[in-house]
Design a protein around this motif. Structure first.
Motif, PDB file in Angstrom:
ATOM      1  N   LEU A 135     -22.280  -7.713   7.788  1.00  0.00           N
ATOM      2  CA  LEU A 135     -21.488  -7.368   6.611  1.00  0.00           C
ATOM      3  C   LEU A 135     -20.722  -6.067   6.830  1.00  0.00           C
ATOM      4  O   LEU A 135     -19.553  -5.947   6.456  1.00  0.00           O
ATOM      5  N   ASP A 136     -21.372  -5.080   7.437  1.00  0.00           N
ATOM      6  CA  ASP A 136     -20.697  -3.810   7.708  1.00  0.00           C
ATOM      7  C   ASP A 136     -19.483  -4.012   8.613  1.00  0.00           C
ATOM      8  O   ASP A 136     -18.424  -3.414   8.400  1.00  0.00           O
ATOM      9  N   LEU A 137     -19.633  -4.868   9.632  1.00  0.00           N
ATOM     10  CA  LEU A 137     -18.517  -5.135  10.541  1.00  0.00           C
ATOM     11  C   LEU A 137     -17.380  -5.845   9.808  1.00  0.00           C
ATOM     12  O   LEU A 137     -16.207  -5.494   9.973  1.00  0.00           O
ATOM     13  N   ALA A 138     -17.749  -6.850   8.997  1.00  0.00           N
ATOM     14  CA  ALA A 138     -16.726  -7.584   8.243  1.00  0.00           C
ATOM     15  C   ALA A 138     -16.033  -6.666   7.244  1.00  0.00           C
ATOM     16  O   ALA A 138     -14.808  -6.757   7.043  1.00  0.00           O
ATOM     17  N   LEU A 139     -16.796  -5.781   6.632  1.00  0.00           N
ATOM     18  CA  LEU A 139     -16.236  -4.875   5.636  1.00  0.00           C
ATOM     19  C   LEU A 139     -15.246  -3.901   6.272  1.00  0.00           C
ATOM     20  O   LEU A 139     -14.203  -3.580   5.678  1.00  0.00           O
ATOM     21  N   ASP A 140     -15.555  -3.427   7.476  1.00  0.00           N
ATOM     22  CA  ASP A 140     -14.614  -2.545   8.182  1.00  0.00           C
ATOM     23  C   ASP A 140     -13.291  -3.261   8.430  1.00  0.00           C
ATOM     24  O   ASP A 140     -12.209  -2.693   8.215  1.00  0.00           O
ATOM     25  N   ASP A 141     -13.367  -4.513   8.916  1.00  0.00           N
ATOM     26  CA  ASP A 141     -12.140  -5.278   9.162  1.00  0.00           C
ATOM     27  C   ASP A 141     -11.406  -5.562   7.857  1.00  0.00           C
ATOM     28  O   ASP A 141     -10.173  -5.544   7.804  1.00  0.00           O
ATOM     29  N   PHE A 142     -12.165  -5.832   6.804  1.00  0.00           N
ATOM     30  CA  PHE A 142     -11.582  -6.147   5.505  1.00  0.00           C
ATOM     31  C   PHE A 142     -10.793  -4.954   4.955  1.00  0.00           C
ATOM     32  O   PHE A 142      -9.661  -5.093   4.498  1.00  0.00           O
ATOM     33  N   LEU A 143     -11.397  -3.783   5.012  1.00  0.00           N
ATOM     34  CA  LEU A 143     -10.722  -2.571   4.528  1.00  0.00           C
ATOM     35  C   LEU A 143      -9.492  -2.260   5.378  1.00  0.00           C
ATOM     36  O   LEU A 143      -8.471  -1.801   4.864  1.00  0.00           O
ATOM     37  N   ALA A 144      -9.599  -2.512   6.684  1.00  0.00           N
ATOM     38  CA  ALA A 144      -8.452  -2.271   7.556  1.00  0.00           C
ATOM     39  C   ALA A 144      -7.304  -3.213   7.216  1.00  0.00           C
ATOM     40  O   ALA A 144      -6.129  -2.810   7.219  1.00  0.00           O
ATOM     41  N   SER A 145      -7.633  -4.473   6.912  1.00  0.00           N
ATOM     42  CA  SER A 145      -6.581  -5.430   6.554  1.00  0.00           C
ATOM     43  C   SER A 145      -5.928  -5.047   5.232  1.00  0.00           C
ATOM     44  O   SER A 145      -4.718  -5.176   5.059  1.00  0.00           O
ATOM     45  N   ARG A 146      -6.712  -4.551   4.284  1.00  0.00           N
ATOM     46  CA  ARG A 146      -6.153  -4.100   2.998  1.00  0.00           C
ATOM     47  C   ARG A 146      -5.251  -2.881   3.199  1.00  0.00           C
ATOM     48  O   ARG A 146      -4.235  -2.726   2.516  1.00  0.00           O
ATOM     49  N   ALA A 147      -5.645  -2.015   4.120  1.00  0.00           N
ATOM     50  CA  ALA A 147      -4.825  -0.836   4.396  1.00  0.00           C
ATOM     51  C   ALA A 147      -3.491  -1.233   5.030  1.00  0.00           C
ATOM     52  O   ALA A 147      -2.438  -0.689   4.681  1.00  0.00           O
ATOM     53  N   ARG A 148      -3.538  -2.191   5.975  1.00  0.00           N
ATOM     54  CA  ARG A 148      -2.296  -2.644   6.604  1.00  0.00           C
ATOM     55  C   ARG A 148      -1.364  -3.283   5.579  1.00  0.00           C
ATOM     56  O   ARG A 148      -0.153  -3.041   5.587  1.00  0.00           O
ATOM     57  N   GLU A 149      -1.931  -4.110   4.700  1.00  0.00           N
ATOM     58  CA  GLU A 149      -1.125  -4.730   3.661  1.00  0.00           C
ATOM     59  C   GLU A 149      -0.590  -3.674   2.694  1.00  0.00           C
ATOM     60  O   GLU A 149       0.546  -3.775   2.202  1.00  0.00           O
ATOM     61  N   GLY A 150      -1.404  -2.642   2.432  1.00  0.00           N
ATOM     62  CA  GLY A 150      -0.967  -1.566   1.557  1.00  0.00           C
ATOM     63  C   GLY A 150       0.222  -0.813   2.142  1.00  0.00           C
ATOM     64  O   GLY A 150       1.137  -0.407   1.411  1.00  0.00           O
ATOM     65  N   GLU A 151       0.220  -0.615   3.467  1.00  0.00           N
ATOM     66  CA  GLU A 151       1.355   0.057   4.121  1.00  0.00           C
ATOM     67  C   GLU A 151       2.634  -0.747   3.933  1.00  0.00           C
ATOM     68  O   GLU A 151       3.714  -0.183   3.683  1.00  0.00           O
ATOM     69  N   LYS A 152       2.520  -2.068   4.036  1.00  0.00           N
ATOM     70  CA  LYS A 152       3.701  -2.919   3.844  1.00  0.00           C
ATOM     71  C   LYS A 152       4.212  -2.818   2.410  1.00  0.00           C
ATOM     72  O   LYS A 152       5.424  -2.753   2.172  1.00  0.00           O
ATOM     73  N   LEU A 153       3.275  -2.804   1.452  1.00  0.00           N
ATOM     74  CA  LEU A 153       3.671  -2.685   0.050  1.00  0.00           C
ATOM     75  C   LEU A 153       4.350  -1.340  -0.211  1.00  0.00           C
ATOM     76  O   LEU A 153       5.320  -1.265  -0.975  1.00  0.00           O
ATOM     77  N   ALA A 154       3.830  -0.289   0.418  1.00  0.00           N
ATOM     78  CA  ALA A 154       4.433   1.040   0.246  1.00  0.00           C
ATOM     79  C   ALA A 154       5.866   1.049   0.759  1.00  0.00           C
ATOM     80  O   ALA A 154       6.766   1.631   0.132  1.00  0.00           O
ATOM     81  N   VAL A 155       6.094   0.406   1.899  1.00  0.00           N
ATOM     82  CA  VAL A 155       7.453   0.342   2.461  1.00  0.00           C
ATOM     83  C   VAL A 155       8.391  -0.375   1.497  1.00  0.00           C
ATOM     84  O   VAL A 155       9.529   0.058   1.272  1.00  0.00           O
ATOM     85  N   ILE A 156       7.908  -1.482   0.901  1.00  0.00           N
ATOM     86  CA  ILE A 156       8.743  -2.232  -0.041  1.00  0.00           C
ATOM     87  C   ILE A 156       9.080  -1.388  -1.262  1.00  0.00           C
ATOM     88  O   ILE A 156      10.227  -1.335  -1.706  1.00  0.00           O
TER      89      ILE A 156
END
Length: 288
Positions: A135-156
């Motif tokens: 779960l800890d490993l999945a959660l790290d990847d999950f938060l990273a994916s949300r951060a990447r998507e957040g960067e795209k939203l910020a650019v928009i």
């Protein structure tokens, strides 16, 4: 950094009798809504899993699945603990020596005794601790994916803010001319209606109308709100609700700008602003 509420991640580990996997999937939601899908052997982990997730997330509808897929033909082998059986039978004989009326140790009682039946399956404690590690490993990847998507939203969002400022920059120098042209039209209407526009009362009415259609104040507030949008995006964190409120303020100013419009150009500007604001609002719905 801002974070998207949408995201997906999974992690798994191969064990001796199968594959243990954890999957995280989230979409946008007004609040934090957790849904756990746990097999019976992992029910004891529900509290620990909720604690981990609520410690990292603030908003979103999140589904967490834990699955254990056993390998084909990997059924656990059961064995009899011969040493323990012999010891239990010996103790049963001792009891009968002291109490002649004591009954014999029955087969069912013997087999249900803890430790009499041994299995080569992983203990539940091992499975549960391994599930938390995955779960800890999945959660790290999950938060990273949300951060990447957040960067795209910020650019928009910042790109739309640039477009809004460009629209305002193009119309702002023309506002005095638009007001002057509007005054001239009003004056001509008075002349056509009553033959003159030199009356003091008429001049006062012209000044009053000019003030009512002056959109400089709305333009200034729009610039202020756009600057605040940039600040919130740069600051990051839990920005979704603040940005959503800011969209309401921007939309209010754009509506007022449109209601005061006295030319085709300012009407087009109001429409362009509202389209850009709506585009931003759609993206903000996905921001935590």
């Amino acid at each position: 950094m801002i974070y998207s509420m949408t995201g997906y991640a999974s992690s798994q580990r191969e064990l001796s009798h199968g594959v243990l996997a954890v999957e995280l999937r989230a979409v946008n939601h007004r609040f934090l809504d957790l849904s756990l899908r746990l097999p019976e052997e992992f029910r004891a982990l529900e509290g620990a899993i909720r604690e981990k997730l609520t410690g990292c997330l603030n908003r979103g509808k999140l589904e967490c699945r834990v699955n254990f897929n056993a390998k084909e033909g990997s059924a656990s082998q059961l064995r009899l603990n011969n040493a323990l059986v012999a010891e239990l039978l010996r103790l049963a004989d001792q009891v009968k020596e002291h109490q002649a009326t004591a009954g014999d140790l029955r087969m069912g009682e013997l087999l249900r005794w803890p430790g009499v039946i041994e299995s080569d399956a992983l203990p539940s404690e091992v499975l549960q601790s391994t599930a938390l590690e995955i779960l800890d490993l999945a959660l790290d990847d999950f938060l990273a994916s949300r951060a990447r998507e957040g960067e795209k939203l910020a650019v928009i969002l910042l790109a739309r803010a640039d477009e809004m400022e460009q629209v305002l920059a193009e119309i702002k120098p023309r506002l005095p001319q638009i007001i002057e042209e509007y005054e001239s039209k009003l004056k001509q209407r008075f002349i056509d209606a009553i033959g003159t526009a030199d009356d003091d009362r008429i001049r006062q009415e012209l000044v009053l109308f000019a003030q009512k259609v002056d959109v400089q104040e709305e333009v200034d507030r729009l610039h202020t709100h756009i600057a605040e949008l940039r600040r919130i995006v740069k600051t990051g964190g839990n920005a979704g609700k603040r940005l959503d409120f800011l969209m309401q303020e921007l939309n209010r100013e754009a509506n007022t700008f449109g209601s005061k419009s006295v030319s085709v150009d300012t009407t087009k500007v109001a429409m362009a602003l509202k389209v850009l604001i709506e585009q931003m609002r759609e993206q903000i719905q996905n921001i935590e």
